[in-house]
Motif scaffolding. Sequence first.
Motif, mmCIF file in Angstrom:
data_model
loop_
_atom_site.group_PDB
_atom_site.id
_atom_site.type_symbol
_atom_site.label_atom_id
_atom_site.label_comp_id
_atom_site.label_asym_id
_atom_site.label_seq_id
_atom_site.Cartn_x
_atom_site.Cartn_y
_atom_site.Cartn_z
ATOM 1 N N ASP A 15 1.263 -1.218 -0.408
ATOM 2 C CA ASP A 15 0.564 0.055 -0.200
ATOM 3 C C ASP A 15 1.263 1.494 0.116
ATOM 4 O O ASP A 15 0.765 2.215 -0.563
ATOM 5 N N PHE A 18 1.794 1.769 -3.314
ATOM 6 C CA PHE A 18 1.136 2.429 -3.966
ATOM 7 C C PHE A 18 0.919 3.646 -4.484
ATOM 8 O O PHE A 18 0.678 4.165 -5.035
ATOM 9 N N THR A 42 -8.757 5.263 -6.905
ATOM 10 C CA THR A 42 -8.142 4.128 -6.338
ATOM 11 C C THR A 42 -7.968 4.630 -5.058
ATOM 12 O O THR A 42 -7.391 3.387 -5.105
ATOM 13 N N ILE A 46 -7.085 1.718 -1.741
ATOM 14 C CA ILE A 46 -5.870 1.043 -0.971
ATOM 15 C C ILE A 46 -5.975 2.318 0.120
ATOM 16 O O ILE A 46 -5.337 1.158 1.006
#
Length: 65
Positions: A15, A18, A42, A46
């Motif tokens: 995470d 990302f 997104t 996340i």
Amino acid sequence: MGLLQSASRLLFGIDVLFLLLLGFSFLYIEPGTGPFVVATLTLVPIGLTLVGSLVVLYTGWEPFD
């Protein structure tokens, strides 16, 4: 350390990676475009998995003990 703790640490690391990549991409996409909307949406999964993994790591929850 149990399996769930190890999985939560791995998920937390993914995470963070990302979020770093997504933050870097926000420098190059224009607000109001399709990619900007997708990048913003997104953030929801996340963020949810980041919070979930932090809760598991903080509480030390082991459901199968």
